[in-house]
Design a protein around this motif. Structure first.
Motif, PDB file in Angstrom:
ATOM      1  N   ASP A  61      92.621  26.460  57.320  1.00 35.88           N
ATOM      2  CA  ASP A  61      91.744  25.931  56.277  1.00 35.88           C
ATOM      3  C   ASP A  61      92.459  24.784  55.568  1.00 35.88           C
ATOM      4  OD1 ASP A  61      90.045  25.321  54.226  1.00 35.88           O
ATOM      5  OD2 ASP A  61      90.112  27.282  53.250  1.00 35.88           O
ATOM      6  N   ARG A  76      85.385  27.002  61.787  1.00 35.54           N
ATOM      7  CA  ARG A  76      85.110  27.400  60.401  1.00 35.54           C
ATOM      8  C   ARG A  76      85.229  26.155  59.527  1.00 35.54           C
ATOM      9  NH1 ARG A  76      88.967  30.931  62.127  1.00 35.54           N
ATOM     10  NH2 ARG A  76      90.597  29.833  60.967  1.00 35.54           N
ATOM     11  N   LYS A 100      88.686  24.300  58.886  1.00 33.21           N
ATOM     12  CA  LYS A 100      89.611  24.515  60.002  1.00 33.21           C
ATOM     13  C   LYS A 100      89.844  23.198  60.740  1.00 33.21           C
ATOM     14  CE  LYS A 100      89.963  27.121  64.379  1.00 33.21           C
ATOM     15  NZ  LYS A 100      89.323  28.138  65.242  1.00 33.21           N
TER      16      LYS A 100
END
Length: 594
Positions: free
Chosen positions: A78, A348, A351
């Motif tokens: 992240d 995600r 990501k």
């Protein structure tokens, strides 16, 4: 996230069980820096001192590698996570200190009289593990500077990585592309993760909309992106000149001991075969039934009425089955990787985009994926697991000093997997449309990995040469160069939209100079080796597995020659061009028979 089918996120706790453990090693590295610095000025005293200094230096780098990889991969999960942004910054700073701490070692070794170093190596059996490294240091002698200069260079690395870091943050964290409507009229945000899937769409309106919305954002930042890329090129030139290399290209190839003729032969051989690319574009235009073939039409499969949805677990099975020619042990180790938290599977928000393989020595490799349920992603998985298995075998067989293989050889290991998977699928898929789809994919693989990457390689060569000649690098200059290459490589059948000439602005690999040519040499070597593996069986497999286990214990061209392919010759590249022609013949025949 787990279920009965396996793991979908990687297990970074295999590196560090907790962030606290990471902090402990961070502190440990700082202490080891002092220990390594304690050997300064002593390497010429005795063989024992030299061995102890080398052992301490590599131990320091091994632990620092774990610290850096963990911080980087936690951030890759992240990129918006402020905590791990801080960890990455701290780890980068620590790495710079580590490089500075060990920077005296090479100059001190080079300062030793040749007969004294020979005597040390004869007297101390423990130095045998460093034989290749010591030989390579002597090869570097003309490009190594004084101790103080080496320290300055080591300290400069953190600053000169700025262009790469700025591009990564802009590209992954800040840049957004807006939304389009998919085939069903549903609003979908265009991201790095789904852009290629949108270009694969059978609906031309979706392809076009995705293309223009993506490049609109890059166009808005083209001057900023040109400044960032220009700074990266100037960094390359700075280091090449400081180290007394004739050019940035020669500086980049030096570490692999690859002559510039290999780079030039690659470009020349592909250029001599651009008629094949133009012929493929003409076939694509005909099959798609288009009056004008545009850049956003280049990825959609030529078999339009086939829906080949491949869930991740099916992809895993296909990859394992495809690797059967490499033997039971390889497949068993590969299966263990899939089942043991090596792979982070799905995209995600935040990501890092794309796919890669990485991992610290002494643990196991990791693979970052952003998996979509299509054939292209199956091959990406096979590719990255090829890297992973290379690391797995190399790390298990080699000491730290020779465990890290060159990118030049890395791309061979990954592409052998892709080639074997393709052999398997062409042999086992009975459906005529799917076979046509696979032939199209194989052509696309060669187009993307050879023609496209060689075009990138030529772009890199041109922009570095221009900067070395003192010419400015602006958005207009980059775009003009890119436009000419697009026209020459894709030929008269493709209408080059103005936006396509901005592609230079979005290629992360340009921030790692003269890297992409290795994809093309890798595929060429892999095509040859995989053919040997399929046709010769165990003998070729043994040669290949020995190559994987050899890591970085020799220069890439030497390792590949022992594996069975001579990359100093243009022949392997020409063989790949001949394969492209044969696939094109077969595809034209099937289409003509319909």
């Amino acid at each position: 996230m787990n279920n009965e089918n396996g793991n979908y996120t990687w297990k970074l706790e295999d590196i560090y069980v907790s962030d606290e453990q990471w902090e402990e090693d961070f502190t440990r590295v700082q202490k080891l820096i002092s220990e390594v610095e304690g050997y300064k000025g002593k390497l010429g005293k005795s063989a024992k001192d030299l061995l102890e200094a080398l052992n301490a230096g590599y131990r320091l780098q091994e632990i620092n590698e774990k610290v850096f990889v963990y911080a980087s991969m936690k951030l890759d999960e992240d990129n918006t996570n402020a905590k791990y942004q801080g960890y990455k910054d701290r780890a980068a700073g620590l790495s710079a200190k580590v490089q500075a701490a060990v920077s005296y070692i090479v100059p001190e070794i080079l300062a030793l009289p040749a007969d004294k170093l020979t005597e040390f190596r004869q007297d101390e059996p423990g130095l045998a593990v460093y034989s290749f490294m010591l030989d390579d240091i002597l090869r570097q002698k003309p490009h190594i500077l004084s101790e103080k200069e080496e320290q300055i260079i080591a300290q400069s690395k953190e600053v000169t990585q700025a262009a790469n870091n700025i591009f990564k943050m802009l590209n992954n964290a800040d840049l957004s592309f807006g939304s389009i409507k998919d085939e069903n009229g549903k609003e979908v945000e265009v991201t790095h993760g789904n852009y290629l899937s949108l270009l694969l769409s059978g609906d031309r309106r979706v392809r076009r909309d995705a293309f223009f919305v993506l490049y609109k954002s890059y166009g808005e930042y083209k001057n900023t992106l040109a400044s960032i890329l220009g700074a990266s090129v100037k960094r390359d030139i700075f280091y090449s000149r400081v180290r007394k290399h004739p050019s940035a290209l020669e500086a980049a190839l030096f570490s692999d001991k690859v002559p510039t003729e290999v780079y030039d032969n690659l470009i020349d051989t592909v250029r001599q075969n651009l008629n094949l690319m133009h012929r493929y574009m003409a076939l694509r235009k005909e099959v798609l039934g288009l009056e004008e073939l545009r850049m956003y039409d280049l990825y959609t499969p030529l078999v339009q009425d086939i829906k080949w949805e491949i869930p991740y677990q099916d992809a895993v099975d296909m990859v394992k089955e495809g690797m059967a020619p490499l033997g039971d042990t390889y497949v068993k180790d590969l299966t263990k990787g899939f089942e043991s938290g090596w792979v982070d599977v799905y995209p995600r928000k935040g990501k890092t985009s794309g796919a890669y393989c990485w991992g610290p020595y002494g643990v196991h490799p990791y693979v970052l994926m952003n998996y979509q349920n299509n054939l292209n992603n199956v091959f990406t998985l096979a590719h990255e697991m090829g890297h992973a298995m290379h690391s797995f075998y190399s790390y298990n067989e080699q000491p730290y000093s020779t465990a890290h293989y060159s990118i030049f050889t890395a791309e061979v290991a990954s592409t052998v997997n892709e080639s074997l998977l393709m052999h398997h699928l062409l042999d086992t898929v009975g459906d005529k449309k799917k076979k046509l789809y696979l032939l199209n994919h194989y052509l696309e693989q060669i187009r993307g990995t050879v023609f496209r990457q060689v075009m990138f390689a030529e772009f890199e060569k041109i922009i570095h040469q221009r900067a070395e000649a003192g010419e400015p690098l602006t958005a207009e200059v980059f775009t003009e160069i890119y436009k000419k290459l697009n026209e020459e490589y894709y030929g008269p059948e493709v209408v080059i939209d103005e936006e396509a000439n901005l592609e230079w602005a979005r290629i992360p690999h340009f921030y790692n100079a003269f890297y992409v040519y290795k994809y093309a040499t890798g595929l060429s070597a892999a095509t040859y080796l995989s053919k040997q593996i399929v046709e010769e069986g165990e003998v070729a497999v043994d040669r290949y597995l020995t190559f994987l286990k050899s890591g970085g214990s020799n220069y890439p061209l030497d390792l590949l020659k022992e594996a069975g392919v001579d990359m100093a010759s243009p022949q392997p590249v020409q063989d790949t061009m001949d394969l492209f022609a044969a696939l094109l013949d077969e595809m034209e025949k099937i289409i003509g028979d319909k």
